[in-house]
Write a protein that holds these residues in place. Structure first.
Motif, mmCIF file in Angstrom:
data_model
loop_
_atom_site.group_PDB
_atom_site.id
_atom_site.type_symbol
_atom_site.label_atom_id
_atom_site.label_comp_id
_atom_site.label_asym_id
_atom_site.label_seq_id
_atom_site.Cartn_x
_atom_site.Cartn_y
_atom_site.Cartn_z
ATOM 1 N N SER A 36 -39.392 57.375 42.276
ATOM 2 C CA SER A 36 -41.004 57.039 42.495
ATOM 3 C C SER A 36 -41.145 56.366 43.977
ATOM 4 O O SER A 36 -42.242 56.529 44.516
ATOM 5 C CB SER A 36 -41.457 56.369 41.445
ATOM 6 O OG SER A 36 -40.747 54.798 41.429
ATOM 7 N N ALA A 37 -40.181 55.679 44.498
ATOM 8 C CA ALA A 37 -40.173 54.984 45.976
ATOM 9 C C ALA A 37 -40.111 55.999 46.873
ATOM 10 O O ALA A 37 -40.281 55.744 48.006
ATOM 11 C CB ALA A 37 -39.309 53.802 45.929
ATOM 12 N N ALA A 70 -43.588 56.762 48.460
ATOM 13 C CA ALA A 70 -44.391 55.720 48.293
ATOM 14 C C ALA A 70 -45.577 56.066 49.458
ATOM 15 O O ALA A 70 -46.657 55.413 48.808
ATOM 16 C CB ALA A 70 -43.752 54.267 48.657
ATOM 17 N N ASP A 71 -45.260 56.431 50.192
ATOM 18 C CA ASP A 71 -46.540 56.828 51.372
ATOM 19 C C ASP A 71 -46.511 58.375 51.647
ATOM 20 O O ASP A 71 -45.658 58.660 52.571
ATOM 21 C CB ASP A 71 -46.334 55.929 52.634
ATOM 22 C CG ASP A 71 -47.722 56.054 53.447
ATOM 23 O OD1 ASP A 71 -48.061 57.169 53.633
ATOM 24 O OD2 ASP A 71 -47.820 55.278 54.229
ATOM 25 N N ASP A 115 -43.964 60.157 54.738
ATOM 26 C CA ASP A 115 -42.738 60.913 54.256
ATOM 27 C C ASP A 115 -42.924 62.216 54.737
ATOM 28 O O ASP A 115 -41.698 62.833 55.353
ATOM 29 C CB ASP A 115 -42.693 61.058 52.687
ATOM 30 C CG ASP A 115 -42.385 59.605 52.191
ATOM 31 O OD1 ASP A 115 -41.736 58.732 52.756
ATOM 32 O OD2 ASP A 115 -42.999 59.358 50.883
ATOM 33 N N THR A 127 -46.122 66.580 46.111
ATOM 34 C CA THR A 127 -45.800 65.182 46.376
ATOM 35 C C THR A 127 -46.292 64.800 47.723
ATOM 36 O O THR A 127 -46.572 63.596 47.838
ATOM 37 C CB THR A 127 -44.446 64.847 45.799
ATOM 38 O OG1 THR A 127 -44.122 65.514 44.635
ATOM 39 C CG2 THR A 127 -44.170 63.386 45.744
ATOM 40 N N SER A 158 -54.530 62.282 50.516
ATOM 41 C CA SER A 158 -53.706 61.943 51.594
ATOM 42 C C SER A 158 -54.218 62.829 52.636
ATOM 43 O O SER A 158 -53.261 62.910 53.741
ATOM 44 C CB SER A 158 -52.076 62.307 51.318
ATOM 45 O OG SER A 158 -52.080 63.682 51.313
#
Length: 147
Positions: A16-17, A20-21, A25, A75, A81
């Motif tokens: 999950s980390a 995170a952004d 990423d 993701t 985003s």
């Protein structure tokens, strides 16, 4: 059993980390991709000598990068985003199927180049032109040009 539960929990937390952004990423993946492609470009231009083993290593790294990107497209580009410090064009979210298709074509061409293991610089040039064309096509449609 307790160790197994702790290990699974740590893996879930790490997973999950990992994203995170999503903007940072995906930018990191694209910067890595650019760096690898830049190394291959130096060989194509004759700025560095052709070394079959080094070229194959770079093509394999490019393939690993493309596979990571392809696996994580949703993701890396979640709804919302598209704002902030990004050059991702709104068309990505308007045409996610087309965006994924462009990335999958790129991945297929990179896989083919790595599998063919170019025997010389001329073979690499042909493969690099195909891969570079994929990059250009995607950037024209799905990237905002910086001022």
């Amino acid at each position: 059993m307790r160790k197994l539960v702790i290990a699974i929990s740590m893996l879930a937390l790490a997973g999950s980390a990992a994203f995170a952004d999503p903007i940072l990423d995906r930018q990191a993946l694209m910067k890595e991709r650019g760096k690898i492609a830049g190394g291959l470009l130096k060989v194509v231009k004759g700025e560095e000598p052709y070394d079959a083993a080094a070229v194959l290593t770079q093509l394999q790294a490019l393939q690993a990068n493309a596979e990571k990107f392809d696996t994580d497209v949703e993701t890396l580009f979640p709804a919302g985003s598209d704002t902030g410090d990004t050059t991702a064009a709104p068309k990505i979210w308007e045409d996610m199927a087309g965006f994924k298709a462009a990335e999958q074509k790129y991945l297929a061409d990179v896989k083919a180049a790595a599998a063919a293991a170019p025997a010389d610089v001329d073979a690499l040039k042909a493969q690099f032109n195909t891969i570079g064309g994929d990059c250009g096509t995607c950037h024209q449609s799905y990237r905002i040009k910086k001022g």
